[in-house]
Design a protein around this motif. Structure first.
Motif, PDB file in Angstrom:
ATOM      1  N   ILE A   1      11.852   4.249  -4.786  1.00 24.29           N
ATOM      2  CA  ILE A   1      11.063   3.328  -3.955  1.00 24.29           C
ATOM      3  C   ILE A   1      11.557   1.903  -4.083  1.00 24.29           C
ATOM      4  CG2 ILE A   1       8.710   3.274  -3.157  1.00 24.29           C
ATOM      5  CD1 ILE A   1       7.643   4.308  -5.605  1.00 24.29           C
ATOM      6  N   GLY A   2      12.189   1.598  -5.163  1.00 24.26           N
ATOM      7  CA  GLY A   2      12.647   0.230  -5.387  1.00 24.26           C
ATOM      8  C   GLY A   2      11.596  -0.553  -6.157  1.00 24.26           C
ATOM      9  N   ASP A   3      12.027  -1.602  -6.795  1.00 25.91           N
ATOM     10  CA  ASP A   3      11.129  -2.411  -7.622  1.00 25.91           C
ATOM     11  C   ASP A   3      10.781  -3.686  -6.857  1.00 25.91           C
ATOM     12  OD1 ASP A   3       9.674  -3.494  -9.628  1.00 25.91           O
ATOM     13  OD2 ASP A   3      11.315  -3.701 -11.046  1.00 25.91           O
ATOM     14  N   ALA A   4       9.508  -3.966  -6.694  1.00 20.75           N
ATOM     15  CA  ALA A   4       9.058  -5.150  -5.956  1.00 20.75           C
ATOM     16  C   ALA A   4       9.334  -6.437  -6.739  1.00 20.75           C
ATOM     17  CB  ALA A   4       7.575  -5.035  -5.645  1.00 20.75           C
ATOM     18  N   LYS A   5       9.626  -6.347  -8.025  1.00 17.47           N
ATOM     19  CA  LYS A   5       9.830  -7.536  -8.851  1.00 17.47           C
ATOM     20  C   LYS A   5      11.263  -8.048  -8.845  1.00 17.47           C
ATOM     21  CE  LYS A   5       6.173  -6.103 -11.947  1.00 17.47           C
ATOM     22  NZ  LYS A   5       5.837  -5.629 -13.289  1.00 17.47           N
TER      23      LYS A   5
ATOM     24  N   THR B   1       6.535  13.693 -16.831  1.00 16.74           N
ATOM     25  CA  THR B   1       5.909  12.792 -15.865  1.00 16.74           C
ATOM     26  C   THR B   1       6.554  11.409 -15.912  1.00 16.74           C
ATOM     27  OG1 THR B   1       3.842  14.004 -16.135  1.00 16.74           O
ATOM     28  CG2 THR B   1       3.699  11.851 -15.099  1.00 16.74           C
ATOM     29  N   GLY B   2       6.892  10.964 -17.101  1.00 13.62           N
ATOM     30  CA  GLY B   2       7.554   9.666 -17.233  1.00 13.62           C
ATOM     31  C   GLY B   2       8.919   9.634 -16.564  1.00 13.62           C
ATOM     32  N   VAL B   3       9.693  10.689 -16.748  1.00 18.96           N
ATOM     33  CA  VAL B   3      11.026  10.752 -16.135  1.00 18.96           C
ATOM     34  C   VAL B   3      10.914  10.806 -14.613  1.00 18.96           C
ATOM     35  CG1 VAL B   3      13.069  12.215 -15.870  1.00 18.96           C
ATOM     36  CG2 VAL B   3      12.182  11.744 -18.142  1.00 18.96           C
ATOM     37  N   VAL B   4      10.001  11.633 -14.098  1.00 15.26           N
ATOM     38  CA  VAL B   4       9.838  11.732 -12.642  1.00 15.26           C
ATOM     39  C   VAL B   4       9.327  10.405 -12.068  1.00 15.26           C
ATOM     40  CG1 VAL B   4       8.559  12.899 -10.797  1.00 15.26           C
ATOM     41  CG2 VAL B   4       9.548  14.227 -12.658  1.00 15.26           C
ATOM     42  N   SER B   5       8.414   9.746 -12.762  1.00 19.02           N
ATOM     43  CA  SER B   5       7.919   8.448 -12.299  1.00 19.02           C
ATOM     44  C   SER B   5       9.024   7.396 -12.337  1.00 19.02           C
ATOM     45  CB  SER B   5       6.735   7.997 -13.153  1.00 19.02           C
ATOM     46  OG  SER B   5       5.650   8.871 -12.982  1.00 19.02           O
ATOM     47  N   TRP B   6       9.875   7.466 -13.342  1.00 17.62           N
ATOM     48  CA  TRP B   6      11.002   6.540 -13.443  1.00 17.62           C
ATOM     49  C   TRP B   6      11.970   6.749 -12.269  1.00 17.62           C
ATOM     50  CZ3 TRP B   6      16.156   7.924 -15.227  1.00 17.62           C
ATOM     51  CH2 TRP B   6      16.992   6.829 -15.390  1.00 17.62           C
ATOM     52  N   ILE B   7      12.260   7.999 -11.960  1.00 20.97           N
ATOM     53  CA  ILE B   7      13.111   8.313 -10.807  1.00 20.97           C
ATOM     54  C   ILE B   7      12.439   7.822  -9.527  1.00 20.97           C
ATOM     55  CG2 ILE B   7      14.053  10.212  -9.420  1.00 20.97           C
ATOM     56  CD1 ILE B   7      14.463  11.719 -12.108  1.00 20.97           C
ATOM     57  N   GLY B   8      11.123   8.005  -9.437  1.00 13.18           N
ATOM     58  CA  GLY B   8      10.382   7.525  -8.274  1.00 13.18           C
ATOM     59  C   GLY B   8      10.460   6.019  -8.125  1.00 13.18           C
ATOM     60  N   ALA B   9      10.384   5.293  -9.236  1.00 13.08           N
ATOM     61  CA  ALA B   9      10.490   3.834  -9.181  1.00 13.08           C
ATOM     62  C   ALA B   9      11.872   3.407  -8.702  1.00 13.08           C
ATOM     63  CB  ALA B   9      10.188   3.243 -10.554  1.00 13.08           C
ATOM     64  N   ILE B  10      12.892   4.159  -9.069  1.00 10.85           N
ATOM     65  CA  ILE B  10      14.245   3.858  -8.593  1.00 10.85           C
ATOM     66  C   ILE B  10      14.347   4.128  -7.095  1.00 10.85           C
ATOM     67  CG2 ILE B  10      16.659   4.589  -8.711  1.00 10.85           C
ATOM     68  CD1 ILE B  10      16.206   5.059 -11.724  1.00 10.85           C
TER      69      ILE B  10
ATOM     70  N   MET C   1       0.814  -1.194   0.000  1.00 10.27           N
ATOM     71  CA  MET C   1       0.000   0.000   0.000  1.00 10.27           C
ATOM     72  C   MET C   1       0.865   1.268   0.000  1.00 10.27           C
ATOM     73  SD  MET C   1      -3.022   1.035  -0.053  1.00 10.27           S
ATOM     74  CE  MET C   1      -4.245   2.149   0.494  1.00 10.27           C
ATOM     75  N   THR C   2       1.982   1.224   0.722  1.00  5.51           N
ATOM     76  CA  THR C   2       2.846   2.409   0.761  1.00  5.51           C
ATOM     77  C   THR C   2       3.517   2.633  -0.582  1.00  5.51           C
ATOM     78  OG1 THR C   2       4.653   1.095   1.680  1.00  5.51           O
ATOM     79  CG2 THR C   2       3.272   2.283   3.236  1.00  5.51           C
ATOM     80  N   ARG C   3       3.855   1.552  -1.294  1.00  2.36           N
ATOM     81  CA  ARG C   3       4.433   1.716  -2.640  1.00  2.36           C
ATOM     82  C   ARG C   3       3.429   2.362  -3.581  1.00  2.36           C
ATOM     83  NH1 ARG C   3       9.179  -1.312  -3.968  1.00  2.36           N
ATOM     84  NH2 ARG C   3       9.769  -2.609  -2.210  1.00  2.36           N
ATOM     85  N   PHE C   4       2.181   1.938  -3.458  1.00  2.00           N
ATOM     86  CA  PHE C   4       1.123   2.507  -4.299  1.00  2.00           C
ATOM     87  C   PHE C   4       0.984   4.002  -4.030  1.00  2.00           C
ATOM     88  CE2 PHE C   4      -3.414   3.661  -4.697  1.00  2.00           C
ATOM     89  CZ  PHE C   4      -3.546   3.498  -6.062  1.00  2.00           C
ATOM     90  N   LEU C   5       0.929   4.378  -2.765  1.00  2.00           N
ATOM     91  CA  LEU C   5       0.813   5.796  -2.414  1.00  2.00           C
ATOM     92  C   LEU C   5       2.048   6.582  -2.845  1.00  2.00           C
ATOM     93  CD1 LEU C   5      -0.854   5.535   1.105  1.00  2.00           C
ATOM     94  CD2 LEU C   5      -1.923   6.171  -1.063  1.00  2.00           C
ATOM     95  N   ALA C   6       3.222   5.959  -2.724  1.00  2.00           N
ATOM     96  CA  ALA C   6       4.447   6.633  -3.155  1.00  2.00           C
ATOM     97  C   ALA C   6       4.436   6.851  -4.667  1.00  2.00           C
ATOM     98  CB  ALA C   6       5.669   5.817  -2.743  1.00  2.00           C
ATOM     99  N   ARG C   7       3.928   5.897  -5.410  1.00  2.00           N
ATOM    100  CA  ARG C   7       3.832   6.066  -6.865  1.00  2.00           C
ATOM    101  C   ARG C   7       2.860   7.186  -7.226  1.00  2.00           C
ATOM    102  NH1 ARG C   7       6.371   2.302  -9.994  1.00  2.00           N
ATOM    103  NH2 ARG C   7       7.071   0.426  -8.917  1.00  2.00           N
ATOM    104  N   ILE C   8       1.766   7.285  -6.480  1.00  2.00           N
ATOM    105  CA  ILE C   8       0.813   8.371  -6.705  1.00  2.00           C
ATOM    106  C   ILE C   8       1.486   9.721  -6.428  1.00  2.00           C
ATOM    107  CG2 ILE C   8      -1.361   9.422  -5.913  1.00  2.00           C
ATOM    108  CD1 ILE C   8      -1.756   6.898  -7.570  1.00  2.00           C
ATOM    109  N   VAL C   9       2.250   9.783  -5.349  1.00  2.00           N
ATOM    110  CA  VAL C   9       2.930  11.039  -4.998  1.00  2.00           C
ATOM    111  C   VAL C   9       3.953  11.408  -6.074  1.00  2.00           C
ATOM    112  CG1 VAL C   9       4.536  12.083  -3.356  1.00  2.00           C
ATOM    113  CG2 VAL C   9       2.527  10.869  -2.531  1.00  2.00           C
ATOM    114  N   PHE C  10       4.728  10.432  -6.554  1.00  4.46           N
ATOM    115  CA  PHE C  10       5.698  10.734  -7.608  1.00  4.46           C
ATOM    116  C   PHE C  10       4.999  11.116  -8.913  1.00  4.46           C
ATOM    117  CE2 PHE C  10       8.964   8.728  -4.938  1.00  4.46           C
ATOM    118  CZ  PHE C  10       9.986   9.641  -5.133  1.00  4.46           C
ATOM    119  N   GLY C  11       3.866  10.493  -9.201  1.00  3.40           N
ATOM    120  CA  GLY C  11       3.091  10.900 -10.376  1.00  3.40           C
ATOM    121  C   GLY C  11       2.592  12.327 -10.245  1.00  3.40           C
TER     122      GLY C  11
END
Length: 117
Positions: free
Chosen positions: A111-115, A100-109, A1-11
């Motif tokens: 927060i880390g990737d769950a996969k 938005t794509g670049v910021v989301s990509w940085i956000g994924a880095i 749930m926190t990853r989801f919220l973090a992705r929303i914030v980075f978006g």
């Protein structure tokens, strides 16, 4: 749930940066920005894969550049659905999709990737 919220914030941060840098992108408040990020995530999860498959030949012909137009269309759809978030044209939509794509990509880095693993 926190990853989801973090992705929303980075978006939302990506959309805010796009609105700050681009004259054709605007939002009326932080709540609208967070709702726009949530809607963009939902649209990208549901509609974008379908459109990607349907337009795959065009993506191949344009060597992937069509995906920028597809991402801009997703942001335009969110702007159409949400009155407090506006995008006025294709060029601001394309540039907003890149930002938005670049910021989301940085956000994924960040927060880390769950996969992993």
């Amino acid at each position: 749930m926190t990853r989801f919220l973090a992705r929303i914030v980075f978006g939302a941060l990506g959309l805010a940066l796009a609105a700050y840098l681009l004259p054709g992108v605007s939002y009326s408040g932080i709540v609208d920005l967070l709702i726009a990020a949530l809607l963009l995530g939902i649209v990208n999860a549901i509609l974008r894969p379908i459109l990607f498959v349907l337009t795959l030949p065009l993506t191949i012909i344009t060597l992937g550049l069509w995906l920028l137009v597809l991402n801009a269309a997703m942001i335009g759809l969110v702007a159409w659905l949400l009155p407090g978030f506006t995008v006025t044209g294709l060029v601001p939509g394309l540039l907003a999709a890149i930002i938005t794509g670049v910021v989301s990509w940085i956000g994924a880095i960040v927060i880390g990737d769950a996969k992993k693993g």
